[in-house]
Design a protein around this motif. Structure first.
Motif, short mmCIF file in Angstrom:
data_model
loop_
_atom_site.label_atom_id
_atom_site.label_comp_id
_atom_site.label_asym_id
_atom_site.label_seq_id
_atom_site.Cartn_x
_atom_site.Cartn_y
_atom_site.Cartn_z
N GLN A 75 12.18 97.60 92.76
CA GLN A 75 13.60 97.18 92.66
C GLN A 75 14.66 98.35 93.15
N LYS A 86 23.37 96.10 104.99
CA LYS A 86 24.82 95.81 105.02
C LYS A 86 25.60 96.90 105.63
N PHE A 98 11.46 88.26 89.98
CA PHE A 98 11.98 87.00 89.24
C PHE A 98 13.20 86.32 90.01
N GLN A 99 13.66 87.16 90.59
CA GLN A 99 15.06 86.46 91.16
C GLN A 99 14.60 85.46 92.64
N ARG B 64 27.12 94.87 94.91
CA ARG B 64 26.00 93.90 94.28
C ARG B 64 24.62 94.85 94.16
N PHE B 98 18.98 90.66 81.38
CA PHE B 98 18.85 89.22 81.41
C PHE B 98 17.69 88.68 80.58
N ILE B 139 23.33 89.52 83.37
CA ILE B 139 23.14 88.43 84.61
C ILE B 139 24.24 87.80 84.63
N GLY B 143 22.78 84.29 88.76
CA GLY B 143 21.52 85.08 88.84
C GLY B 143 21.49 86.54 89.32
N ASP B 144 22.51 87.06 89.68
CA ASP B 144 22.61 88.39 89.96
C ASP B 144 22.48 89.72 88.85
N ILE B 145 21.86 90.76 89.03
CA ILE B 145 22.04 91.69 88.11
C ILE B 145 23.17 92.43 88.13
#
Lengths: 401, 401
Positions: A75, A86, A98-99, B64, B98, B139, B143-145
């Motif tokens: 992660q 970016k 999981f995402q 993000r 989450f 979350i 679905g973003d952390i």
């Protein structure tokens, strides 16, 4: 738009500087007009450091929690890699297992990918994003975070490529697939091509360069896997379907594994029930038994030997205690100074006598072997660790590896 | 069964050894027959280390991805803490944000909890498990952390307690809530009780010991929050509903914050439209403006000053550039050597003249103030950093803090 999945291992993403090298490689594909999915491992020794923390708590920490812990490694990698993309002005998104919709099943720390909800990745690709996916991890049906075992990032990459129906490139710290690990035999030759079957056999027998399960998925979905160095332009190796044009050799590769624990149970009262009991108990505890041998019955007793991974040492000890309660006479010995040496080649299917040639080499060099197993395209020998180097060199020379 | 939520901060879980201390504290509650939810922060300086990595990539990394990165810190803590509990023979489960059903909304790195699917935690408690939840994270609907901003683990703990309808204990490295931060004023007194309103005001004005949002949720759901040292048996402070029996003082606490950036825009052509434009642009970019002052118009021009957090420095710079394009005459100055000193007390509502007493102290001690703002139960002054210590001591003496 054409798509590609690239996987980078822990060394490739070992620092921010190295990650920038990875990004350069990724952008080369992007600039060619390809949609790119990048699968990454944890940075350098991050996973080992996490495991060390767990080992401070227990020799055998709860595996569900170990998965929870280890999965943070990838992660961190995906977040940083996506930040760099970016920063360079490219749209990108990082996704945990999981995402990314990676569903798994099985035992914690040894999960298998059962399915991928590929629409998630496709959607982000369609939005023009470079999708950076955490390798090695997923989620099971209870919603627990899971990991796929060492080398699992390869599996993640190939499984995603299989679902997308595109090629997969595995970038690593070796230049490709060699006949023998060049660290142990410097004259080993690099292969241009190797068949799925041979690679699976080599991987499952200990060749660390590719994970067996990854090759298996590549084979099933006929996804060519390109294995190459993570920098420069050195030509790597394609793992692909066997075809007649590939160079014909009896033996394509040789590999060894020191992760062998050999257990011998002496004085087992000979009955099918007893033998079955031993292997049932091992199987119930998810211990993979590799080689098995049994002596002929003598006075109604037999000796049973089997090999397994050293990581199952503690679990095996527990089972031995249970067995002792049920079979009073047994005596148990364990050996860990064992190497399994394997030779692999599709050519073996049409040409007999490979085993005999190896036996001859062993005899000429005074190398003792403790167990032998064979498959259609491989033969494995359990030998003493001290004989390993001698055995590799003499076999490599005999078969021109 | 009675339930309790306990929260432990980064220092409390800074090492495996310290985590074992936490576990001892948790088990005391468990042994009393309580169901326990444990909320933890990242280990020691883990979050700072993660941020440092991101800063190597960019001064202003994608938020993000920063959330994705930072959230690994708490995930490591919960996995290790749960491992220890299991090693001690207690059933336990670790949950990320989450997994614990913590839904959030808002801007990355500054999310708010919008809801908690509390049935998940309840189910595990009903199964007899100690539930270890990652603080600070959740979350969002994409679905973003996400993360809740610094101190967000307090919010996680109080929000879970609110949903469960039970008490919340916040264990930290201070002995409770003091009238003044004892690090800056050693004679400060520890409070037995403080009202939600006063604590919210103190927190929002810079008192680091509790997060404002956490107290706000405690207040809304009337959940008593106990703040105490993470070891030993020293009596802490209850944050609870105001009642007549609490000691009556004009001022309950004093706090300061050095995280003040003061921006002055000179020569703004005086029109409501122009002033509105400045604050609209700040708001659009999610910059929280704190104090605002404006000079009387002179020759059709005014000067506008406002303060904001230093972390918004870069974002403010961007906005200033935009403003310069639209208002050619303006001149901008920034000051960062500013402290905001605030006094807080419900007693102020019934007793006037607090501001006057403070102004008198400033004047007697030669302390210059740059801005003043007031609320029903607080007054804040922007002063030079160099005057901070002098101001704290003289006010603390005057109001017997």
């Amino acid at each position: 738009m054409p798509m590609i999945v690239q996987k980078y291992g822990g060394t490739s993403v070992g620092s921010i500087e190295r990650m920038k090298g990875v990004v350069k490689n990724v952008l080369k594909e992007k600039e060619k007009g390809n949609d790119v999915v990048v699968v990454v491992s944890a940075m350098g020794k991050a996973t080992d450091k996490l495991i060390q923390m767990a080992k401070k708590i227990s020799d055998n920490p709860c595996k569900r929690e170990l998965d929870m812990l280890m999965s943070t490694g990838e992660q961190v990698s995906v977040a940083l890699l996506s930040m760099i993309l970016k920063e360079y002005g490219y749209d990108s998104i990082s996704l945990t297992g999981f995402q990314a919709g990676i569903k798994t099943e099985g035992f914690h720390t040894k999960n298998r990918i059962s399915d991928i909800d590929i629409e998630i990745i496709k959607k982000h690709l369609n939005d023009g994003k470079i999708v950076v996916v955490a390798g090695f991890q997923g989620i099971n049906k209870n919603g627990d975070i899971t990991t796929l075992g060492r080398g699992g990032s390869d599996t993640t990459a190939v499984a995603i490529a299989a679902k997308l129906g595109c090629n997969c490139e595995i970038y690593t710290d070796v230049e490709g697939i060699y006949t023998v690990d060049p660290r142990v035999y410097t004259e080993a030759k690099k292969l241009d091509y190797i068949s799925y079957e041979e690679m699976m056999e080599l991987s499952s027998l200990g060749a660390g360069v590719m994970e067996t399960r990854a090759v298996e998925i590549g084979c099933k979905y006929n996804i060519p896997i390109y294995v190459a160095l993570n920098r420069g332009n050195i030509k790597g190796t394609y793992i692909k379907e066997y075809d007649e044009n590939m160079e014909q050799k009896v033996i394509t590769g040789l590999t060894t594994s020191d992760d062998v624990l050999m257990i011998t149970i002496n004085n087992v009262l000979y009955s099918c029930k007893n033998i079955a009991l031993i292997f049932e108990k091992l199987s119930e505890n998810n211990i993979n038994v590799d080689m098995i041998s049994q002596t002929a019955p003598h006075d109604g007793y037999v000796n049973v030997s089997f090999t397994t991974s050293k990581e199952d040492m503690y679990a095996v000890d527990d089972i031995i205690e249970e067995l002792k309660n049920e079979m009073k006479d047994i005596e148990i010995s364990k050996e860990s100074n064992i190497t399994k040496l394997s030779v692999v080649g599709i050519g073996m299917m049409n040409q007999s006598g490979v085993a005999a040639r190896v036996f001859k080499i062993f005899s000429e060099n005074g190398i003792e072997f403790k167990q032998v197993t064979t498959s259609e395209i491989s033969i494995s020998y359990a030998i003493n660790v001290m004989d390993k180097q001698k055995a590799i060199i003499s076999i490599a020379k005999e078969f021109d590896l």
